[in-house]
Scaffold this motif. Structure first.
Motif, PDB file in Angstrom:
ATOM      1  N   PHE A  22      31.022  29.775  78.315  1.00 36.72           N
ATOM      2  CA  PHE A  22      30.241  29.798  77.081  1.00 36.72           C
ATOM      3  C   PHE A  22      29.429  28.514  76.936  1.00 36.72           C
ATOM      4  N   ALA A  23      30.083  27.377  77.110  1.00 39.44           N
ATOM      5  CA  ALA A  23      29.403  26.086  76.959  1.00 39.44           C
ATOM      6  C   ALA A  23      28.282  25.926  77.986  1.00 39.44           C
ATOM      7  N   SER A  24      28.546  26.335  79.220  1.00 37.74           N
ATOM      8  CA  SER A  24      27.534  26.239  80.266  1.00 37.74           C
ATOM      9  C   SER A  24      26.315  27.079  79.916  1.00 37.74           C
ATOM     10  N   ASP A  25      26.557  28.266  79.388  1.00 40.39           N
ATOM     11  CA  ASP A  25      25.464  29.154  78.986  1.00 40.39           C
ATOM     12  C   ASP A  25      24.642  28.538  77.861  1.00 40.39           C
ATOM     13  N   ILE A  26      25.318  27.956  76.879  1.00 41.60           N
ATOM     14  CA  ILE A  26      24.617  27.322  75.754  1.00 41.60           C
ATOM     15  C   ILE A  26      23.756  26.158  76.248  1.00 41.60           C
ATOM     16  N   LEU A  27      24.293  25.331  77.126  1.00 41.10           N
ATOM     17  CA  LEU A  27      23.545  24.173  77.626  1.00 41.10           C
ATOM     18  C   LEU A  27      22.328  24.593  78.438  1.00 41.10           C
ATOM     19  N   LYS A  28      22.421  25.758  79.075  1.00 42.35           N
ATOM     20  CA  LYS A  28      21.298  26.244  79.881  1.00 42.35           C
ATOM     21  C   LYS A  28      20.222  26.936  79.042  1.00 42.35           C
ATOM     22  N   THR A  29      20.642  27.619  77.982  1.00 43.51           N
ATOM     23  CA  THR A  29      19.699  28.479  77.247  1.00 43.51           C
ATOM     24  C   THR A  29      19.194  27.889  75.941  1.00 43.51           C
ATOM     25  N   GLU A  30      19.888  26.892  75.398  1.00 43.47           N
ATOM     26  CA  GLU A  30      19.487  26.333  74.108  1.00 43.47           C
ATOM     27  C   GLU A  30      18.910  24.934  74.285  1.00 43.47           C
ATOM     28  N   ASP A  31      17.858  24.644  73.528  1.00 43.35           N
ATOM     29  CA  ASP A  31      17.241  23.316  73.633  1.00 43.35           C
ATOM     30  C   ASP A  31      17.702  22.368  72.532  1.00 43.35           C
ATOM     31  N   ARG A  32      18.534  22.888  71.597  1.00 43.60           N
ATOM     32  CA  ARG A  32      19.056  22.034  70.536  1.00 43.60           C
ATOM     33  C   ARG A  32      20.312  22.670  69.954  1.00 43.60           C
ATOM     34  N   LEU A  33      21.137  21.842  69.319  1.00 36.17           N
ATOM     35  CA  LEU A  33      22.309  22.322  68.583  1.00 36.17           C
ATOM     36  C   LEU A  33      22.525  21.375  67.410  1.00 36.17           C
ATOM     37  N   ASP A  34      22.234  21.872  66.223  1.00 31.95           N
ATOM     38  CA  ASP A  34      22.296  21.043  65.022  1.00 31.95           C
ATOM     39  C   ASP A  34      23.667  21.065  64.361  1.00 31.95           C
ATOM     40  N   ILE A  35      24.318  22.221  64.390  1.00 33.57           N
ATOM     41  CA  ILE A  35      25.615  22.357  63.734  1.00 33.57           C
ATOM     42  C   ILE A  35      26.546  23.185  64.616  1.00 33.57           C
ATOM     43  N   LEU A  36      27.710  22.624  64.924  1.00 28.55           N
ATOM     44  CA  LEU A  36      28.767  23.360  65.611  1.00 28.55           C
ATOM     45  C   LEU A  36      29.902  23.555  64.617  1.00 28.55           C
ATOM     46  N   LEU A  37      30.102  24.791  64.218  1.00 28.08           N
ATOM     47  CA  LEU A  37      31.133  25.095  63.243  1.00 28.08           C
ATOM     48  C   LEU A  37      32.318  25.740  63.943  1.00 28.08           C
ATOM     49  N   ASN A  38      33.341  24.931  64.191  1.00 29.26           N
ATOM     50  CA  ASN A  38      34.550  25.403  64.868  1.00 29.26           C
ATOM     51  C   ASN A  38      35.454  26.097  63.862  1.00 29.26           C
ATOM     52  N   ASN A  39      35.107  27.348  63.572  1.00 32.06           N
ATOM     53  CA  ASN A  39      35.821  28.100  62.550  1.00 32.06           C
ATOM     54  C   ASN A  39      36.916  28.998  63.123  1.00 32.06           C
ATOM     55  N   LEU A  91      24.415  18.260  74.125  1.00 32.85           N
ATOM     56  CA  LEU A  91      23.345  18.929  73.382  1.00 32.85           C
ATOM     57  C   LEU A  91      23.329  18.472  71.929  1.00 32.85           C
ATOM     58  N   LEU A  92      24.490  18.253  71.358  1.00 32.80           N
ATOM     59  CA  LEU A  92      24.565  17.723  69.992  1.00 32.80           C
ATOM     60  C   LEU A  92      23.963  16.324  69.919  1.00 32.80           C
ATOM     61  N   LYS A  93      24.239  15.499  70.934  1.00 34.13           N
ATOM     62  CA  LYS A  93      23.697  14.137  70.972  1.00 34.13           C
ATOM     63  C   LYS A  93      22.185  14.156  71.162  1.00 34.13           C
ATOM     64  N   LYS A  94      21.713  15.086  71.956  1.00 35.05           N
ATOM     65  CA  LYS A  94      20.269  15.221  72.159  1.00 35.05           C
ATOM     66  C   LYS A  94      19.564  15.586  70.863  1.00 35.05           C
ATOM     67  N   THR A  95      20.203  16.421  70.059  1.00 36.39           N
ATOM     68  CA  THR A  95      19.583  16.948  68.845  1.00 36.39           C
ATOM     69  C   THR A  95      19.626  15.971  67.683  1.00 36.39           C
ATOM     70  N   GLY A  96      20.718  15.242  67.546  1.00 36.30           N
ATOM     71  CA  GLY A  96      20.881  14.345  66.413  1.00 36.30           C
ATOM     72  C   GLY A  96      19.857  13.232  66.392  1.00 36.30           C
TER      73      GLY A  96
END
Length: 330
Positions: free
Chosen positions: A106-123, A159-164
């Motif tokens: 899942f994480a690998s897919d997100i890093l490949k397909t998303e250019d930003r991540l502003d909020i990660l909600l571990n619900n 990705l979170l660090k890139k976006t912040g």
């Protein structure tokens, strides 16, 4: 007979008083922040409280990624969110926190397909379905509620660090619980099955670990534009009680709905931590009823937090090189 009726009447009055107090003191997220151009991930965003959170964030215009291990549930949730919000930018992805392989995929897919991540909600989380080991050799409750979340968060950090950005930090929110108060951290045994007297104890262990994780990660993220905070939703009537007992589950859920919170009310503190301006300026905090509160005192022990971190890295099979990479921006 009259004495018994009097006792029943007193119990009813007390129950109603508790209900009125709880219902009138449940805080609501007041932020009107819009999220166009932002990307959010909500684990467990396909049912209960998570679905409410994901729907709210999608309604605000965010690209909303919901994740769970159930294909049909995820597909239906995506359709429901789109229908309710009109936001077509809603994505469902499979994620099984009880599998390190699934988390990595899942994480690998997100890093490949998303250019930003502003909020990660571990619900995402489970209640007390059983005391058994996963294929990765960890207690199921602990892996879903803590170890899987630990690994996912670290893998998505680049990705979170890139976006912040200065003044607009990326946010990580983890769903804790008031039951963290019954949790204790015996680092060498906490991941094991059939070691603790009660599944409730295991659940409490998993939640106090999340608080310790947030405190330790806050120290390691010092100077970055990423914050991590915990939220305590309170007692919420959701499907999490289904794992308790076939007889008591619906009763417990009904009691929570009557006297404490429904999923919408339970979602408010998570939304506050994700959206409120001041909440984005603090890290390592414990939010309850949309304000900063205090976890149990042992959740702030630096020695335990560090030991838990080191053992968690070992158990989720992160190499030293991978850990170092996690703290680098993309």
């Amino acid at each position: 007979m009259y004495g018994a009726l009097l006792i029943v009447a007193i119990i009813v009055i007390i129950a109603l008083s508790v209900s009125v107090y709880q219902k009138t003191t449940n805080a609501i997220c007041l932020s009107r922040r819009r999220l166009e151009g932002k990307t959010v991930i909500v684990t467990g965003g396909t049912a209960g409280m998570g679905l409410v959170i994901a729907t709210d964030l999608a309604h605000r215009g965010a690209r909303t990624i919901i994740a769970c291990p159930f294909e049909e549930e995820g597909t239906n949730a995506r359709k429901q969110i789109i229908q309710e919000t009109g936001n077509q930018n809603v994505v469902f992805k499979l994620l099984d926190l009880a599998s390190l392989q699934s988390v990595r995929g899942f994480a690998s897919d997100i890093l490949k397909t998303e250019d930003r991540l502003d909020i990660l909600l571990n619900n995402a989380g489970v209640g007390i379905p059983g005391d058994f080991l996963t294929k990765d050799g960890m207690n199921f409750i602990m892996q879903v509620n803590y170890y899987g979340t630990f690994l996912l968060t670290l893998l998505l950090l680049p990705l979170l660090k890139k976006t912040g950005k200065p003044g607009e930090a990326s946010r990580i929110i983890t769903t804790a619980s008031f039951l963290h108060m019954v949790g204790f951290v015996d680092v060498n045994n906490i991941y094991k099955a059939n070691h603790y007297w009660s599944k409730i104890h295991i659940y409490g262990n998993s939640k106090i670990c999340l608080v310790l994780f947030a405190n330790e990660l806050t120290k390691r993220l010092k100077g970055s534009n990423v914050v991590i905070n915990n939220v305590d939703p309170g007692a919420v009537g959701t499907r999490i009680f289904d794992s308790t007992n076939i007889v008591f589950a619906p009763i417990l859920r009904l009691l929570c709905l009557m006297f404490y919170k429904n999923p919408w009310q339970g979602a408010q503190t998570a939304l506050h931590a994700a959206l409120d301006t001041k909440a984005g300026e603090v890290s390592g905090q414990y939010f309850k009823n949309c304000e900063i509160n205090r976890a149990v005192s042992r959740a702030y022990c630096d020695k335990i937090a560090k030991a838990l971190w080191e053992e968690s890295v070992r158990l989720v099979k992160l190499t030293d090189e991978e850990v170092e990479q996690c703290f680098k921006s993309l």
